[in-house]
Design a protein around this motif. Structure first.
Motif, PDB file in Angstrom:
ATOM      1  N   GLU A  88       0.850  -1.119  -0.134  1.00  0.00           N
ATOM      2  CA  GLU A  88       0.230   0.028   0.133  1.00  0.00           C
ATOM      3  C   GLU A  88       0.847   1.251   0.120  1.00  0.00           C
ATOM      4  OE1 GLU A  88      -3.603   2.039   2.435  1.00  0.00           O
ATOM      5  OE2 GLU A  88      -3.181  -0.020   2.850  1.00  0.00           O
ATOM      6  N   GLN A  91       1.973   1.931  -3.443  1.00  0.00           N
ATOM      7  CA  GLN A  91       1.104   2.636  -4.161  1.00  0.00           C
ATOM      8  C   GLN A  91       0.827   4.087  -4.141  1.00  0.00           C
ATOM      9  OE1 GLN A  91      -0.249   1.241  -7.174  1.00  0.00           O
ATOM     10  NE2 GLN A  91       1.504  -0.384  -6.356  1.00  0.00           N
ATOM     11  N   ARG A  95       1.696   7.225  -6.502  1.00  0.00           N
ATOM     12  CA  ARG A  95       0.624   8.115  -6.543  1.00  0.00           C
ATOM     13  C   ARG A  95       0.846   9.617  -6.156  1.00  0.00           C
ATOM     14  NH1 ARG A  95      -3.025   4.270  -4.540  1.00  0.00           N
ATOM     15  NH2 ARG A  95      -3.323   5.675  -2.967  1.00  0.00           N
TER      16      ARG A  95
END
Length: 138
Positions: A88, A91, A95
């Motif tokens: 997580e 990610q 982003r």
């Protein structure tokens, strides 16, 4: 000032506590006294421990880095996490780091604070934690 009973510590806070030349040193000392007075439990991650030791070693020398490991690290509750947190965090880094200066360590801290520590307030002096939407005490 009374502090919450649990707080997450970022490298920026820990480093400011230990470097008398840091611009946030006086405030970090005040917060540390408040944490002791409030019997606050301080949490962190191995990533922050690593980042802090490295920063102390490069900026202040070997002995301050060892003093941190010997005297400060034992007072921290280290949060263990698994692959789900790392995935997580990767990610989030992918982003959000494109448009903001967010470290991978900050991305891990964000996931730990949000998913494991139930949005626990954080002791931090850099803007990254606020930019990620975390509650910051500084």
């Amino acid at each position: 000032m009374a502090l919450p009973d649990r707080l997450f510590c970022d490298t920026s806070f820990i480093y400011a506590c230990l470097d008398p030349h840091d611009t946030n040193h006086d405030r970090a000392e005040e917060l540390t006294v408040d944490a002791v007075t409030s019997a606050t439990i301080l949490f962190s991650t191995w990533d922050i421990i690593s980042e802090t030791v490295t920063l102390l070693r490069y900026r202040m020398g070997f002995r301050p880095a060892l003093r941190f490991l010997d005297n400060v690290k034992p007072s921290l509750t280290i949060v263990d996490y698994g692959q789900r947190v790392r995935d997580e965090a990767e990610q989030i880094f992918r982003r959000r780091s494109r448009s903001r200066r967010i470290s991978y360590c900050d991305a891990i801290s964000f996931v730990v604070v949000r998913s494991i520590l139930n949005n626990m307030p954080c002791l931090a002096f850099d803007r990254d934690f606020r930019a990620l939407g975390l509650t910051v005490i500084s």
